[in-house]
Design an enzyme around this catalytic site. Structure first.
Site, PDB file in Angstrom:
ATOM      1  N   HIS A 118       0.845  -1.203   0.000  1.00 64.95           N
ATOM      2  CA  HIS A 118       0.000   0.000   0.000  1.00 64.95           C
ATOM      3  C   HIS A 118       0.878   1.250   0.000  1.00 64.95           C
ATOM      4  CE1 HIS A 118      -2.802   3.038   1.656  1.00 64.95           C
ATOM      5  NE2 HIS A 118      -3.720   2.323   1.035  1.00 64.95           N
ATOM      6  N   ASP A 120      -6.774  13.420  -7.682  1.00 67.12           N
ATOM      7  CA  ASP A 120      -6.553  12.082  -7.112  1.00 67.12           C
ATOM      8  C   ASP A 120      -7.909  11.465  -6.812  1.00 67.12           C
ATOM      9  OD1 ASP A 120      -5.682   9.822  -5.794  1.00 67.12           O
ATOM     10  OD2 ASP A 120      -4.441  10.876  -4.337  1.00 67.12           O
ATOM     11  N   MET A 121      -8.178  10.301  -7.365  1.00 64.82           N
ATOM     12  CA  MET A 121      -9.472   9.658  -7.114  1.00 64.82           C
ATOM     13  C   MET A 121      -9.346   8.144  -7.145  1.00 64.82           C
ATOM     14  SD  MET A 121     -11.594   9.824 -10.722  1.00 64.82           S
ATOM     15  CE  MET A 121     -12.493   8.285 -10.407  1.00 64.82           C
ATOM     16  N   ALA A 122     -10.219   7.501  -6.373  1.00 65.09           N
ATOM     17  CA  ALA A 122     -10.401   6.060  -6.496  1.00 65.09           C
ATOM     18  C   ALA A 122     -11.365   5.804  -7.649  1.00 65.09           C
ATOM     19  CB  ALA A 122     -10.967   5.489  -5.200  1.00 65.09           C
ATOM     20  N   LYS A 155     -18.528   3.292 -16.132  1.00 68.34           N
ATOM     21  CA  LYS A 155     -17.362   4.138 -16.428  1.00 68.34           C
ATOM     22  C   LYS A 155     -16.251   3.893 -15.405  1.00 68.34           C
ATOM     23  CE  LYS A 155     -20.209   7.701 -18.598  1.00 68.34           C
ATOM     24  NZ  LYS A 155     -20.645   9.110 -18.592  1.00 68.34           N
ATOM     25  N   GLY A 193      -8.258  19.546  -7.038  1.00 65.92           N
ATOM     26  CA  GLY A 193      -7.295  19.637  -5.944  1.00 65.92           C
ATOM     27  C   GLY A 193      -7.398  20.906  -5.124  1.00 65.92           C
TER      28      GLY A 193
END
Length: 352
Positions: A121, A179-181, A231, A313
């Site tokens: 991680h 930044d994204m999951a 998506k 951001g």
């Protein structure tokens, strides 16, 4: 701020976390890298990837499941690429070094690709793309994660939350960092909600029986949902290819769980693509055009129900400024957890 939270000083928190990792067996440089990374996540409001990870990271170090001294081994290299075997080291250390290498190669070759296998991680991807943007590079960073999300239309988990981040340098304006999951939320936010005894919103996850839930315990045993339905699933698929298949790391259900598989190497993969921002035009011209676009987007009239237009951001940047000024909010549970970690290593706890 609720009374169940306490605000702590950034520098004090970094110092304590760095001391923890030194006693846990990392050298001073690596301990400082991990501490700064985790505290930066808290500063940006990404608390799921902040100091709440200290306990599990140190447990895996204590058990010998995560290596304490690895620097990574170069498996394959060209002028514009490198594959690194992380030797099961801490992902934050490996990814930090991986992005540094990618930026250095991109400065020389124009474009660079760095892959890492046998990692773990690696925390908040934004840290790595921020570094690239500060060095006048455009970067894309991805990592895969243990299986926790079904493919769209399925009811059995296969993909992880498989996040990605990009960073783009600007001129007078702030660099753009996204930044994204590829799931609706990072699984760490469910873990943090469970630790803090908080409910989660409907739409984040489903139970193991496929029912919507607001219970973080049931959600942890179930599945997260892809952002944007098919998506998000399509994006998660690509992140798996880049981070896992391309690098030779584990993928999908073959990645060991950070929390449950305390006797197994995770073998997570990371992938960094970096290019010089002056690859096609002069750096000053590119930055001027970035500034122009940022300002034009910012001044678009807000739709009904919105107060302002945020750049990617920008919310995290505002949180950083606020938390640097008034302190980082930590829940009583996380404070107790950190205190217990300090006690395990004989370290005094500065926040109680």
């Amino acid at each position: 701020m609720s009374e169940s939270f306490t605000r702590v000083n950034k520098e004090e928190l970094e110092r304590f976390v760095s001391n923890v990792f030194q006693v846990a067996g990392l050298n001073e440089e690596h301990s400082s890298t991990v501490a700064k990374h985790l505290v930066l996540a808290n500063l940006r409001g990404i608390d799921s990837h902040g100091v709440s990870r200290v306990d599990i990271y140190t447990k895996r170090l204590d058990l010998g499941v995560t290596a304490k001294t690895t620097e990574g081994k170069v498996v394959k290299e060209s002028a514009a690429s490198m594959l690194v075997d992380g030797g099961n080291g801490l992902g934050i250390i490996l990814a930090t070094r991986g992005m540094e290498i990618a930026v250095k190669k991109a400065k020389e070759a124009g474009i660079a690709v760095v892959g890492i296998k046998n990692s773990s991680h690696c925390g908040m991807l934004a840290d790595y793309t921020m570094y690239a943007a500060k060095h006048d590079c455009i970067a894309l960073a991805t990592t895969n994660a243990p299986s926790s999300m079904a493919p769209w239309g399925g009811r059995v988990g296969y993909f992880g939350t498989n996040p990605f981040s990009y960073g783009v340098p600007a001129g007078e304006e702030q660099d753009i960092v996204f930044d994204m999951a590829t799931s609706v939320v990072a699984r760490g936010r469910i873990t943090l909600a469970r630790k803090n005894n908080q409910q989660i919103p409907l739409g984040w996850a489903i139970t193991k029986d496929g029912h919507p839930t607001t219970d973080p315990v049931a959600a942890a045993d179930g599945l997260v949902l892809p952002v944007g339905g098919p998506k998000g699933y399509g994006l998660a698929f690509l992140m798996e290819v880049l981070s896992g298949l391309l690098t030779g790391a584990a993928f999908g259900p073959y990645i060991a769980s950070l929390y449950k598989d305390l006797d197994k190497n995770q073998n997570v993969g990371q992938f960094f693509f970096v290019m010089r921002a002056d690859l096609f035009e002069e750096l000053k011209e590119f930055k001027n055009r970035m500034d122009q676009m940022i300002r034009e987007v910012r001044h678009i009239p807000a739709a009904e129900g919105f107060e302002k237009i945020y750049l990617p951001g920008e919310i995290e940047l505002e949180r950083t400024v606020e938390r640097q000024t008034i302190g980082i909010p930590l829940s009583i549970h996380i404070l107790n957890e950190l205190e217990a970690v300090g006690r395990r290593y004989g370290l005094p706890f500065p926040f109680k």
